[in-house]
Motif scaffolding. Structure first.
Motif, PDB file in Angstrom:
ATOM      1  N   LEU A   1       0.841  -1.206   0.000  1.00  0.00           N
ATOM      2  CA  LEU A   1       0.000   0.000   0.000  1.00  0.00           C
ATOM      3  C   LEU A   1       0.867   1.243   0.000  1.00  0.00           C
ATOM      4  CD1 LEU A   1      -2.798   1.382   0.281  1.00  0.00           C
ATOM      5  CD2 LEU A   1      -2.497   1.253   2.762  1.00  0.00           C
ATOM      6  N   PHE A   2       0.570   2.146  -0.929  1.00  0.00           N
ATOM      7  CA  PHE A   2       1.295   3.424  -1.011  1.00  0.00           C
ATOM      8  C   PHE A   2       0.323   4.526  -0.640  1.00  0.00           C
ATOM      9  CE2 PHE A   2       3.189   7.149  -2.766  1.00  0.00           C
ATOM     10  CZ  PHE A   2       4.555   6.911  -2.833  1.00  0.00           C
TER      11      PHE A   2
ATOM     12  N   ILE B   1       0.167   5.996   9.815  1.00  0.00           N
ATOM     13  CA  ILE B   1      -0.447   4.743   9.323  1.00  0.00           C
ATOM     14  C   ILE B   1       0.620   3.787   8.756  1.00  0.00           C
ATOM     15  CG2 ILE B   1      -2.053   3.735   7.641  1.00  0.00           C
ATOM     16  CD1 ILE B   1      -3.736   6.279   7.884  1.00  0.00           C
ATOM     17  N   VAL B   2       1.562   4.316   7.960  1.00  0.00           N
ATOM     18  CA  VAL B   2       2.556   3.394   7.384  1.00  0.00           C
ATOM     19  C   VAL B   2       3.359   2.714   8.490  1.00  0.00           C
ATOM     20  CG1 VAL B   2       2.819   4.422   5.077  1.00  0.00           C
ATOM     21  CG2 VAL B   2       4.286   5.199   6.916  1.00  0.00           C
TER      22      VAL B   2
ATOM     23  N   GLY C   1       3.438  -6.188   9.501  1.00  0.00           N
ATOM     24  CA  GLY C   1       4.024  -6.995   8.427  1.00  0.00           C
ATOM     25  C   GLY C   1       3.606  -6.575   7.029  1.00  0.00           C
ATOM     26  N   ILE C   2       3.095  -5.349   6.900  1.00  0.00           N
ATOM     27  CA  ILE C   2       2.683  -4.851   5.582  1.00  0.00           C
ATOM     28  C   ILE C   2       3.797  -3.974   5.017  1.00  0.00           C
ATOM     29  CG2 ILE C   2       1.051  -3.284   4.425  1.00  0.00           C
ATOM     30  CD1 ILE C   2      -0.251  -5.909   5.212  1.00  0.00           C
ATOM     31  N   TYR C   3       4.090  -4.170   3.720  1.00  0.00           N
ATOM     32  CA  TYR C   3       5.086  -3.328   3.071  1.00  0.00           C
ATOM     33  C   TYR C   3       4.359  -2.050   2.648  1.00  0.00           C
ATOM     34  CZ  TYR C   3       8.643  -2.050  -0.488  1.00  0.00           C
ATOM     35  OH  TYR C   3       9.578  -1.418  -1.269  1.00  0.00           O
ATOM     36  N   ALA C   4       4.413  -1.040   3.521  1.00  0.00           N
ATOM     37  CA  ALA C   4       3.708   0.221   3.275  1.00  0.00           C
ATOM     38  C   ALA C   4       4.720   1.304   2.951  1.00  0.00           C
ATOM     39  CB  ALA C   4       2.910   0.602   4.513  1.00  0.00           C
ATOM     40  N   GLU C   5       4.306   2.250   2.085  1.00  0.00           N
ATOM     41  CA  GLU C   5       5.220   3.307   1.683  1.00  0.00           C
ATOM     42  C   GLU C   5       4.431   4.590   1.506  1.00  0.00           C
ATOM     43  OE1 GLU C   5       7.942   4.637   2.002  1.00  0.00           O
ATOM     44  OE2 GLU C   5       9.200   3.080   1.111  1.00  0.00           O
ATOM     45  N   LYS C   6       5.111   5.716   1.576  1.00  0.00           N
ATOM     46  CA  LYS C   6       4.480   7.002   1.306  1.00  0.00           C
ATOM     47  C   LYS C   6       5.485   7.870   0.570  1.00  0.00           C
ATOM     48  CE  LYS C   6       4.066  10.140   4.630  1.00  0.00           C
ATOM     49  NZ  LYS C   6       4.998  11.196   4.207  1.00  0.00           N
ATOM     50  N   SER C   7       5.013   9.033   0.152  1.00  0.00           N
ATOM     51  CA  SER C   7       5.941   9.968  -0.473  1.00  0.00           C
ATOM     52  C   SER C   7       6.486  10.901   0.609  1.00  0.00           C
ATOM     53  CB  SER C   7       5.198  10.756  -1.547  1.00  0.00           C
ATOM     54  OG  SER C   7       6.055  11.750  -2.042  1.00  0.00           O
ATOM     55  N   TYR C   8       7.700  11.369   0.419  1.00  0.00           N
ATOM     56  CA  TYR C   8       8.307  12.243   1.439  1.00  0.00           C
ATOM     57  C   TYR C   8       8.652  13.617   0.876  1.00  0.00           C
ATOM     58  CZ  TYR C   8       8.743   7.851   3.966  1.00  0.00           C
ATOM     59  OH  TYR C   8       8.467   6.661   4.591  1.00  0.00           O
TER      60      TYR C   8
ATOM     61  N   LEU D   1      -5.845  -5.819   2.030  1.00  0.00           N
ATOM     62  CA  LEU D   1      -4.738  -5.768   1.055  1.00  0.00           C
ATOM     63  C   LEU D   1      -4.334  -7.196   0.688  1.00  0.00           C
ATOM     64  CD1 LEU D   1      -2.709  -3.198   3.188  1.00  0.00           C
ATOM     65  CD2 LEU D   1      -4.094  -2.632   1.174  1.00  0.00           C
ATOM     66  N   HIS D   2      -4.836  -7.695  -0.431  1.00  0.00           N
ATOM     67  CA  HIS D   2      -4.519  -9.084  -0.778  1.00  0.00           C
ATOM     68  C   HIS D   2      -3.366  -9.138  -1.759  1.00  0.00           C
ATOM     69  CE1 HIS D   2      -8.515  -9.528   0.924  1.00  0.00           C
ATOM     70  NE2 HIS D   2      -8.935  -8.692   0.018  1.00  0.00           N
TER      71      HIS D   2
END
Ligand code: ATP
Ligand code: MG
Length: 425
Positions: free
Chosen positions: A334-335, A350-351, A358-365, A424-425
């Motif tokens: 999830l981005f 949230i990320v 254990g979720i590969y979460a990312e955001k913009s910085y 998130l599948h």
């Protein structure tokens, strides 16, 4: 450029490091199945651990070592290979004692150093994955070590390889062969290359390994070591071949094969490939053998051992060619795209929570426009993305969108953070 890496070294950067990690993981998994445990010995050792009093005449020891005197005037060498240091540790820690298992099985992974002319698959700092099975002399152990190497190649999805074996016999067999080989080579003395001339009396077996074309012509008709094995050595080699056959491992015997280090006895082997990666020329990726004299040379009991070293740089060249699908990129789950500073702050929280689940979460910085951030999410192959701003902060819900699809799902943020795998599948 002012600062550059030393000649013959490389930087392994993201994009490449993933393949290293995955190889190492596969190697560990394979070795664990066979009861091998990791050992980590120093990268530098006393020079004599490699040279030893017997005077190792191999190129690796006499020409390729990085050695120096340290500030305390100790003669130090960066390890050119893993076996000698491992055996030194084995002896120093008395791992041959009755309380330890026999064979004592270890593996290692790490950099080795040799002063060589750098070229494809040949560096000055390179990496080996190696194993050693110490203190048991048994054809079963030899074949187990070979089988383990072959299974690792299989696990990595590399089919285009062949196994070549030979026997160097015990010391009696080798002495007999040595004499026969000197007798054969002496009449050609003046035609031999300079290197081979100097090796003829010190270590004639090394002449068989000469890359000089004229030497090779001469070597063609040299006697075979296999004709000089005494009964014990010949039986031992027969048994190794028998067991390989029983495990359905295909092999070739090359009676001219010798190894680059002097300590080998009985079974030696190389796993090579003529893959495109090596310009269709047979190149060795993994090499090893039995060394029955080494443990006692380093001050331990008169026991045998067997191991191999796999060149990781060459393995990667081979893997890229023979199994290009080996690396499947780990996709972002999830981005989060920030629409304003309030949303950006919540996205940041949230990320963090999702990663803890254990979720590969990312955001913009970088505070870019929503459209630019969505492009970034898609470029980074995110499975889902969601925009988060003042409205989402107020409604405590976000719309999760599947990249490149029309599916949108509105989810409560608290529920998402609680059970992210449901969404998130
Ligand atoms: P070569 O004949 O190619 O020089 P070697 O006999 O010196 O090989 P070993 O000492 O048996 O090699 O080492 C085992 C493996 O380690 C080799 O098969 C190769 O894959 C790798 N290796 C050895 N030297 C280097 C190097 N300088 N750079 C990269 N890999 C190497
Ligand atoms: Mg070499």
């Amino acid at each position: 450029m002012e600062y550059q890496k030393p000649k013959g070294t490389v930087d392994i950067l993201p994009g490449q490091s993933e393949i290293w990690e995955k190889i190492e993981l596969n190697a560990r998994e394979t070795f664990h199945l066979y009861g091998y445990h990791g050992i980590r010995t120093p990268i530098f050792e006393d020079y004599n651990v490699f040279a030893r009093n017997v005077g190792d005449t191999s190129d690796i020891v006499t020409k390729e070592m990085y050695d120096f005197n340290d500030k305390g005037n100790r003669h130090i060498a960066l390890r050119p290979e893993g076996t000698a240091g491992t055996v030194r540790a084995y002896v120093e820690n008395k791992l041959y004692g009755p309380e330890y298992s026999k064979p004592y099985k270890v593996y290692y992974m790490g950099p080795m150093f040799r002063y060589e002319r750098p070229q494809s698959g040949r560096q000055r700092q390179f990496n080996q994955i190696g194993v050693e099975a110490l203190n048991t002399e048994s054809p079963q152990v030899d074949v187990e070590v070979i089988s383990m190497a072959m299974n690792l190649f299989k696990k990595l999805g590399i089919k285009n390889i062949k196994l070549v074996i030979n026997s160097l016999g015990d010391s009696e067999s080798r002495d007999n062969y040595r004499k026969a080989l000197i007798n054969y080579l002496e009449p050609y003395f003046n035609e031999l290359s300079e290197d081979s001339q100097s090796r003829l009396y010190k270590n004639p077996l090394r002449v068989l390994d000469s890359k000089d074309e004229k030497d090779q012509e001469i070597i063609k008709n040299a006697p075979s070591i296999l004709d000089y094995l005494n009964e014990y050595s010949a039986d031992y080699f027969e048994k190794v071949k028998e067991l390989l056959t029983e495990l359905n491992i295909t092999f070739e015997v090359d009676y001219r094969m010798v190894r680059g280090l002097d300590y080998y006895t009985h079974t030696i082997f190389e796993i090579m490939s003529d893959s495109n990666a090596f310009g269709n020329k047979y190149t060795t990726v993994c090499a090893g053998g039995r060394y029955n004299g080494l443990i006692s040379q380093l001050g331990g009991p008169d026991e045998g051992g067997i191991g191999f070293g796999m060149g990781v740089e060459r393995l990667i060249l081979l893997l890229n060619e023979e199994n290009p699908d080996f690396i499947t990129n780990n996709k972002i789950d999830l981005f989060l795209v920030s629409a304003d500073s309030l949303g950006d702050n919540l996205a940041f929280i949230i990320v963090d929570k999702l990663r803890k689940k254990g979720i590969y979460a990312e955001k913009s910085y970088i505070n870019s426009k929503v459209k630019t951030q969505i492009k970034e999410a898609i470029r980074k192959n995110a499975k889902y993305y969601a925009v988060i701003g003042k409205n989402e902060c107020e409604s405590k819900a976000i719309e999760i969108k599947e990249s490149n699809k029309d599916n949108v799902e509105k989810v409560n943020i608290a529920e998402l953070v609680q059970n992210p795998h449901d969404f998130l599948h």
